[in-house]
Design a protein around this motif. Structure first.
Motif, PDB file in Angstrom:
ATOM      1  N   UNK A 155     -25.587  37.744  38.419  1.00  0.00           N
ATOM      2  CA  UNK A 155     -25.357  38.952  37.611  1.00  0.00           C
ATOM      3  C   UNK A 155     -26.553  39.366  37.056  1.00  0.00           C
ATOM      4  N   UNK A 156     -27.515  38.422  36.841  1.00  0.00           N
ATOM      5  CA  UNK A 156     -28.816  38.931  36.089  1.00  0.00           C
ATOM      6  C   UNK A 156     -29.623  39.834  36.828  1.00  0.00           C
ATOM      7  N   UNK A 157     -29.456  40.324  37.875  1.00  0.00           N
ATOM      8  CA  UNK A 157     -30.188  41.070  38.896  1.00  0.00           C
ATOM      9  C   UNK A 157     -29.998  42.401  38.243  1.00  0.00           C
ATOM     10  N   UNK A 158     -28.741  42.681  37.818  1.00  0.00           N
ATOM     11  CA  UNK A 158     -28.198  43.940  37.080  1.00  0.00           C
ATOM     12  C   UNK A 158     -28.152  43.706  35.590  1.00  0.00           C
ATOM     13  N   UNK A 159     -27.797  42.606  35.254  1.00  0.00           N
ATOM     14  CA  UNK A 159     -27.491  42.249  33.869  1.00  0.00           C
ATOM     15  C   UNK A 159     -28.827  42.295  32.933  1.00  0.00           C
TER      16      UNK A 159
END
Length: 591
Positions: A178-182
């Motif tokens: 999720x860190x790719x967008x988060x």
């Protein structure tokens, strides 16, 4: 598609959303009632309706509550927080020191215990920095939400959506995926808070202080021979600007040091005499290296981890009045220790054992948690009340809890374990090592959250094509409204979830919009992953209202905020993240 089934299902969803907005009933009861209507009407089978209660994501959330409780009960993150906060020289550096470590911790811990641990620390820290606490509380809540967007473990909402993905046959996200967008959302959000906080955040007193007339206690604390505070000055030890409390004097080897200088260095067995309100006494007892100066505390039958602070008002028939606490043998009589006394709201000078008790005196006791239940109907006391969150921390087990947290992250990243088995192992270790007691583990689980999630999943099941078909029906309208453009449909799905999460709750919004997102992707013939990630991020990113997310509610009272403060400061942030997410999501998860 059955028109009646579609109409009834969408009607139940609509009524449930309105009820969650205006009713005092919790979302758990409202969604459970809606699910009951759908079962009775034959829209969804009982087996499918209750499938949410066996959802892997829901069980993971329940287990992570226990892990968070173990970290909180041992103070595993409190000392780290204080070291990272330090003593900044400006408002901007104060916000940076607050938000960066908070966001980092929230990536791996549930947001609620992070904020719960930070609240008393932040109140003290704000006074040291000479900042209004209302300039810090909302940034605290928002930083935990922004940090939680960066991993699957960050919020219970992301854990639930990840579990729903597994149940739909989709590949669940890895821990950091999720860190790719988060992460871009987190960075954009932190920059927004830093650049607009001074202008948009209020400068207000907490609600609890506006009508404040507190009782003052005098309490003596002893510096342990092995205390980490040894050799530190009063200033560096953090004892100078305690909220609602001040250090009146130090007794050292029989000598009294009044008007203590901030540069005075602490020595082993120093007796520190503090004056302050009860909540400050609670915070003081949680400082590492300090213990109550009375040796009676160590003669109680129960271990300190099973005790709490209790306020008791002595009645005129109490057998210990008109005698000193020492002569009355208070500990032997009640299995409780008097650690401070207040009379008519004012502190009483002198050593605790030498105080002669009078009717109406308020006694601050350390006793087993059962004391309040045993003495509530006693003629010895007019009133007995337990002080919240006053159980001493198990600091000797903090290293175990910290090791468990590191192990949990390693199992999810290096060894590629799924969240549920790694969380179960972490919770088991915390219970077996005594970091969290069995009754605390049970009490830590927020059943209303779990019921909300399970009932929402059940209603989501009812919306599927094999039941009412309401999900595909709504998806067809969204597809036509977006002109068949996946990016437009993605923006609409994110926007709908964004509105719902601010008006109802994050978990309810996620579970209700998830089947619509899947159906929209299916009707357009594209990969559902971008739409699912949009639901995950949007549902967890609640900033515009206090009711949508628990941490927003937690800081409302301490920060003295009004509803409009969240709309004014959180509304633009919500729209900013909408733009960032819709632009970034397709770059990682293509249509």
């Amino acid at each position: 598609m059955d028109p009646f089934a579609i109409t009834l299902t969408l009607g139940v969803v609509f009524v449930a959303i309105i009820a969650m907005m205006v009713s005092r009933a919790g979302p758990d009861l409202i969604l459970l009632a809606g699910l009951t209507v759908l079962i009775v009407a034959g829209i969804v089978t009982p087996k499918a309706a209750v499938s949410g209660f066996a959802n892997e994501g829901l069980i993971s959330v329940a287990v992570l509550f226990i892990v968070a409780e173990g970290l909180e009960q041992t103070g595993a993150i409190t000392s780290l927080i204080k070291n990272m906060l330090g003593l900044p020289t400006s408002r901007l550096t104060a916000l940076l020191r607050l938000m960066l470590p908070t966001a980092a911790m929230s990536a791996f811990l549930n947001n609620t215990p992070v904020v719960a641990v930070m609240l008393p620390v932040l109140d003290d820290w704000a006074k040291k920095c000479r900042l209004s606490v209302s300039q810090l509380m909302i940034p605290l809540s928002y930083a935990t939400i922004l940090g939680g967007l960066c991993t699957v473990l960050g919020t219970s909402t992301t854990v639930v959506v990840n579990g729903l993905m597994s149940s739909e046959g989709l590949r669940p996200l890895t821990l950091f995926e999720p860190g790719f967008v988060g992460l871009p959302c987190c960075i954009a959000g932190l920059i927004y808070i830093l650049s607009t906080g001074k202008l948009l955040l209020p400068n207000r007193k907490p609600a609890s202080l506006q009508f404040d007339d507190p009782r003052e206690y005098t309490i003596e604390m002893l510096v342990e021979p092995t205390s980490p505070l040894l050799g530190k000055t009063i200033e560096t030890a953090g004892l100078r600007h305690l909220p609602g409390m001040f250090l009146m004097e130090i007794e050292r080897k029989g000598d009294i040091l009044p008007a203590v200088s901030p540069s005075e260095r602490l020595q082993a067995n120093d007796r520190l005499v503090f004056v302050g309100v009860v909540n400050s006494v609670v915070d003081l007892q949680k400082l590492p290296g300090l213990t109550p100066a009375t040796d009676q505390v160590f003669k109680l039958n129960s271990p300190r981890s099973e005790r709490c602070l209790i306020e008791a008002v002595a009645s005129n028939t109490c057998p210990v009045i008109n005698t000193t606490i020492r002569e009355a043998r208070f500990r032997t009589r009640y299995n409780a220790v008097v650690i401070a006394v207040s009379r008519n709201g004012q502190r009483i000078r002198g050593k605790i054992g030498d105080i002669t008790l009078s009717p109406g005196d308020t006694l601050l006791l350390e006793a087993h948690t059962s004391f309040a239940d045993l003495q509530k109907d006693s003629r010895d006391f007019y009133l007995v009340s337990r002080v919240e969150n006053s159980t001493p921390l198990r600091r000797d087990k903090a290293w175990i809890a910290q090791t468990v947290l590191i192990g949990l992250v390693l199992l999810n990243t290096v060894f590629r374990w799924e969240i549920l088995p790694s969380a179960l192992l972490a919770a088991l270790v915390l219970i077996l090592t005594g970091c969290v007691k069995a009754h605390e583990a049970r009490a830590s689980i927020d059943w209303s959250v779990l019921i909300t999630i399970a009932a929402g999943i059940g209603i989501g099941e009812a919306m599927k094509a094999e039941h009412s078909g309401a999900g595909p029906f709504v998806a067809n309208y969204l597809t036509s409204f977006s002109g068949g453009e996946p990016i437009a449909a993605l923006a609409i799905i994110y926007g709908i979830t964004m509105v719902f999460t601010n008006l109802i709750t994050a978990k309810a919004a996620a579970t209700l919009v998830f089947p619509v997102a899947i159906s929209t992707a299916t009707s357009m013939g594209v990969d559902p992953m971008p739409f699912v990630v949009a639901v995950m991020i949007s549902a967890a990113a609640c900033f515009a209202t206090p009711i949508g997310y628990q941490t927003n509610l937690m800081v409302q009272g301490p920060g003295g905020y009004r509803y409009v403060d969240y709309v004014r400061f959180g509304g633009p942030l919500t729209l900013l993240l909408w733009l960032v997410a819709v632009l970034v999501i397709p770059l990682r998860w293509g249509f």
